[in-house]
Write an enzyme that holds these catalytic residues in place. Sequence first.
Site, short mmCIF file in Angstrom:
data_model
loop_
_atom_site.label_atom_id
_atom_site.label_comp_id
_atom_site.label_asym_id
_atom_site.label_seq_id
_atom_site.Cartn_x
_atom_site.Cartn_y
_atom_site.Cartn_z
CB SER A 101 -0.93 0.01 1.22
OG SER A 101 -0.17 -0.05 2.41
CG HIS A 115 4.86 25.79 12.84
ND1 HIS A 115 4.45 25.68 14.15
CD2 HIS A 115 4.20 24.81 12.16
CE1 HIS A 115 3.58 24.70 14.27
NE2 HIS A 115 3.40 24.15 13.08
CB SER A 161 3.82 21.01 12.84
OG SER A 161 2.69 20.19 13.05
CB SER A 194 0.34 16.69 18.50
OG SER A 194 0.77 17.99 18.18
CG ASP A 224 2.76 18.82 21.05
OD1 ASP A 224 3.83 19.45 20.99
OD2 ASP A 224 1.85 18.92 20.21
#
Length: 296
Positions: A134, A166, A168, A176, A209
């Site tokens: 996949s 930033h 992320s 997160s 986090d």
Amino acid sequence: MKKLIFVALFLFYNLAFGADKLYQKALEFEANGDKENALKYYKLSAQKSLNLDAKQPPQTTTLKSDELFWGISAYHLNYFMPLSYSSPNSLKKSISSQFQISLKKLIFDDLLGFDERYYFAYTQISWWDLYSDSAPFYETNYQPELFVEIPLNYPNLANLKFGFLHDSNGKDDELSRSWNRVYVAVDFKLDNLTITPRVYKRIPDKKDDNPKIQNYKGRGDINLDYHMDNGSIFKAVFTNNLKFDKTNKSSLELGYLYPIKNGFYLYLSGFSGYAKSLQSYDKYQNAINLGIAFTR
């Protein structure tokens, strides 16, 4: 008589041949050690080229040398690594692939009279299990960035740079990983070598986090970029948390780019240290990668 023969040949080549032929003739003179005639033919080639260019119709729009499209240019390396081996195995499989997209766009410039340039940049790096049925993506890190670059008129000092970054992985809840930082960097140029030290400060988050991410991701780094005479490029990035005790942690990434054609390079890189990806920022990892890159 010798001068007369040269003048005749000079006029003959000027009338009969284009700038490229004149340039080749100059190279022949230079190879034979005749620098005087080589210089004359180099000048003639340049004059011929300028005359040809003058006949060309004016262009309404032109791309700058480093521009890709719409004023957008490459920022960091853009690459695709179909072979990426990691150990310890932090991405479920030892062999996978990864790619990076990194672009920047000039927003405006010279607002304060320092010839400064204001940019928006975006970098994305993805780890992709290309060899599974996949072909899932294990992780993607996103880095939008705003920075200003100020040219410096000092020997060996090229630019001063201030930015906001930033970082992320685009996930939420317990998966997160995101943080913000501001930084300052300066470019030192020594012939073909560019050295860029950078220090950064994390902007505190209300909800953290990434406990102690700077202890692993670092508080500063040094980038080295060396352009070799054969067109190859050597890159190095050393990152450190600037703690000079037993909690000191760092990473080192080395890269070698060998030119192929039209701005594309064969790219070999190696990594050892912490925070190669955000999801496993506190895990030590070694990796070696092979693929294709391009840079402007």
